[in-house]
Design a protein around this motif. Structure first.
Motif, PDB file in Angstrom:
ATOM      1  N   LEU A 116       0.821  -1.205   0.000  1.00  0.00           N
ATOM      2  CA  LEU A 116       0.000   0.000   0.000  1.00  0.00           C
ATOM      3  C   LEU A 116       0.860   1.262   0.000  1.00  0.00           C
ATOM      4  O   LEU A 116       0.451   2.308   0.489  1.00  0.00           O
ATOM      5  CB  LEU A 116      -0.919  -0.001   1.225  1.00  0.00           C
ATOM      6  CG  LEU A 116      -2.089  -0.996   1.177  1.00  0.00           C
ATOM      7  CD1 LEU A 116      -2.392  -1.537   2.562  1.00  0.00           C
ATOM      8  CD2 LEU A 116      -3.325  -0.341   0.589  1.00  0.00           C
ATOM      9  N   ARG A 117       2.035   1.174  -0.586  1.00  0.00           N
ATOM     10  CA  ARG A 117       2.906   2.347  -0.627  1.00  0.00           C
ATOM     11  C   ARG A 117       2.229   3.497  -1.372  1.00  0.00           C
ATOM     12  O   ARG A 117       1.684   3.310  -2.452  1.00  0.00           O
ATOM     13  CB  ARG A 117       4.230   1.992  -1.317  1.00  0.00           C
ATOM     14  CG  ARG A 117       5.167   1.127  -0.488  1.00  0.00           C
ATOM     15  CD  ARG A 117       6.367   0.691  -1.299  1.00  0.00           C
ATOM     16  NE  ARG A 117       5.962  -0.182  -2.407  1.00  0.00           N
ATOM     17  CZ  ARG A 117       6.706  -0.417  -3.482  1.00  0.00           C
ATOM     18  NH1 ARG A 117       7.891   0.170  -3.612  1.00  0.00           N
ATOM     19  NH2 ARG A 117       6.268  -1.220  -4.433  1.00  0.00           N
ATOM     20  N   GLN A 118       2.267   4.669  -0.746  1.00  0.00           N
ATOM     21  CA  GLN A 118       1.712   5.897  -1.329  1.00  0.00           C
ATOM     22  C   GLN A 118       0.201   5.796  -1.593  1.00  0.00           C
ATOM     23  O   GLN A 118      -0.357   6.601  -2.348  1.00  0.00           O
ATOM     24  CB  GLN A 118       2.437   6.264  -2.635  1.00  0.00           C
ATOM     25  CG  GLN A 118       3.941   6.383  -2.530  1.00  0.00           C
ATOM     26  CD  GLN A 118       4.387   7.562  -1.679  1.00  0.00           C
ATOM     27  OE1 GLN A 118       3.734   8.585  -1.661  1.00  0.00           O
ATOM     28  NE2 GLN A 118       5.502   7.409  -0.969  1.00  0.00           N
ATOM     29  N   ALA A 119      -0.465   4.842  -0.985  1.00  0.00           N
ATOM     30  CA  ALA A 119      -1.912   4.724  -1.177  1.00  0.00           C
ATOM     31  C   ALA A 119      -2.638   5.858  -0.462  1.00  0.00           C
ATOM     32  O   ALA A 119      -2.157   6.404   0.536  1.00  0.00           O
ATOM     33  CB  ALA A 119      -2.405   3.375  -0.663  1.00  0.00           C
ATOM     34  N   PHE A 120      -3.819   6.207  -0.966  1.00  0.00           N
ATOM     35  CA  PHE A 120      -4.621   7.291  -0.391  1.00  0.00           C
ATOM     36  C   PHE A 120      -5.844   6.669   0.273  1.00  0.00           C
ATOM     37  O   PHE A 120      -6.741   6.155  -0.400  1.00  0.00           O
ATOM     38  CB  PHE A 120      -5.040   8.270  -1.498  1.00  0.00           C
ATOM     39  CG  PHE A 120      -5.728   9.499  -0.991  1.00  0.00           C
ATOM     40  CD1 PHE A 120      -5.111  10.353  -0.093  1.00  0.00           C
ATOM     41  CD2 PHE A 120      -7.005   9.827  -1.442  1.00  0.00           C
ATOM     42  CE1 PHE A 120      -5.741  11.508   0.361  1.00  0.00           C
ATOM     43  CE2 PHE A 120      -7.645  10.975  -1.002  1.00  0.00           C
ATOM     44  CZ  PHE A 120      -7.014  11.814  -0.097  1.00  0.00           C
ATOM     45  N   LEU A 121      -5.845   6.694   1.626  1.00  0.00           N
ATOM     46  CA  LEU A 121      -6.900   6.057   2.397  1.00  0.00           C
ATOM     47  C   LEU A 121      -7.623   7.063   3.283  1.00  0.00           C
ATOM     48  O   LEU A 121      -8.090   6.742   4.376  1.00  0.00           O
ATOM     49  CB  LEU A 121      -6.307   4.928   3.247  1.00  0.00           C
ATOM     50  CG  LEU A 121      -5.832   3.696   2.473  1.00  0.00           C
ATOM     51  CD1 LEU A 121      -4.489   3.214   2.982  1.00  0.00           C
ATOM     52  CD2 LEU A 121      -6.861   2.578   2.569  1.00  0.00           C
ATOM     53  N   PHE A 122      -7.736   8.285   2.813  1.00  0.00           N
ATOM     54  CA  PHE A 122      -8.379   9.341   3.582  1.00  0.00           C
ATOM     55  C   PHE A 122      -9.803   8.954   3.978  1.00  0.00           C
ATOM     56  O   PHE A 122     -10.606   8.536   3.149  1.00  0.00           O
ATOM     57  CB  PHE A 122      -8.402  10.638   2.758  1.00  0.00           C
ATOM     58  CG  PHE A 122      -9.186  11.755   3.385  1.00  0.00           C
ATOM     59  CD1 PHE A 122      -8.640  12.510   4.415  1.00  0.00           C
ATOM     60  CD2 PHE A 122     -10.471  12.028   2.957  1.00  0.00           C
ATOM     61  CE1 PHE A 122      -9.367  13.536   4.994  1.00  0.00           C
ATOM     62  CE2 PHE A 122     -11.207  13.054   3.528  1.00  0.00           C
ATOM     63  CZ  PHE A 122     -10.658  13.807   4.555  1.00  0.00           C
ATOM     64  N   ASN A 123     -10.092   9.044   5.293  1.00  0.00           N
ATOM     65  CA  ASN A 123     -11.441   8.813   5.814  1.00  0.00           C
ATOM     66  C   ASN A 123     -11.982   7.418   5.483  1.00  0.00           C
ATOM     67  O   ASN A 123     -13.195   7.214   5.402  1.00  0.00           O
ATOM     68  CB  ASN A 123     -12.407   9.880   5.275  1.00  0.00           C
ATOM     69  CG  ASN A 123     -13.588  10.112   6.191  1.00  0.00           C
ATOM     70  OD1 ASN A 123     -13.482   9.972   7.413  1.00  0.00           O
ATOM     71  ND2 ASN A 123     -14.723  10.452   5.626  1.00  0.00           N
TER      72      ASN A 123
END
Length: 263
Positions: free
Chosen positions: A158-165
């Motif tokens: 999950l490198r650099q993944a965007f998991l906002f909220n």
């Protein structure tokens, strides 16, 4: 679609039966059925539940709103495919190529995505509850506001993944690589993060203190607005921390009572 086919579809719909398959382009549907290859095909709204799509070539296929519930898509090529609002409940996507695919608002509940390549894909607002993503590649993937409750992300990249909220309640992230990932405001209640790599991960305003942490790498982790911030700042010299009173739970995660050596 000719008049006979249209009339049959109307009759079946009236009787409560859905046609086995229906798509914007019937010739594309027939091509997929006979060759298992349909790159850039128009399959919007198609009911493909009766199809065996193992190893299918669906490169850049238009599958918006398609019904793929329980379909076998192992090792299928869905590179850059558009699966917006498709239903993939319990679908088998193990080792599938979903690089740069549009999966926004799709249903992937209980889907098998082991070893799938989802790098740079858009999975915003996706239902991944209890999905199996073990060993999956999710590098630079957008998972903002997605539901990952009880999902298996063991050893996922999950490198650099965007998991906002995003909701990761009770998710398994054991040995996951979250280097540089953005998890601002994510729900990590009871998430398993044993031996996970959280180097330079953004965990601001999360409940990381409620996650299971053991041998977790927190070097350079951003922890503003969390109960772990003051403790980790002292222990590992993490930058960008906000010093505030630490909770007893946070202290217990990092400090063990000292045992005097017998003389």
């Amino acid at each position: 679609m000719n008049l006979k086919v249209l009339a049959l579809s109307v009759i079946l719909s009236t009787l409560g039966f859905a046609p086995v398959a229906q798509a914007e382009n019937e010739s594309d549907l027939q091509r997929l059925r006979t060759t298992n290859r349909c790159p850039e095909c128009d399959l919007r709204g198609a009911n493909l539940q009766q199809f065996d799509l193992r190893g299918a070539d669906l490169f850049k296929a238009q599958l918006q709103g398609a019904n793929l519930r329980g379909v076998d898509l192992r090792s299928a090529n869905l590179n850059q495919a558009n699966l917006y609002k498709a239903d993939l409940t319990q679908a088998n996507l193990a080792a599938a190529n979903l690089f740069d695919a549009n999966l926004r608002n799709t249903i992937l509940e209980r889907a098998d995505l082991r070893e799938a390549d989802l790098s740079q894909a858009d999975l915003a607002q996706v239902n991944l509850i209890k999905a199996n993503l073990r060993d999956a590649s999710l590098v630079s993937t957008n998972l903002s506001e997605s539901y990952l409750n009880q999902a298996n992300l063991e050893n996922a990249d999950l490198r650099q993944a965007f998991l906002f909220n995003s909701d990761l309640e009770a998710a398994n992230l054991t040995r996951a690589n979250l280097l540089g990932a953005d998890l601002r405001r994510a729900n990590l209640d009871r998430a398993a993060l044993e031996s996970a790599n959280l180097t330079a991960t953004i965990l601001a305003d999360t409940n990381i203190d409620r996650a299971e942490l053991s041998q977790t790498i927190l070097k350079g982790t951003v922890l503003q607005g969390t109960d772990l911030a003051p403790v980790v700042c002292v222990v590992s010299n993490v930058v960008n921390c906000v010093i505030s009173p630490a909770s007893k739970q946070a202290e217990d995660l990092f400090f063990q009572p000292e045992i005097e050596n017998p003389r």
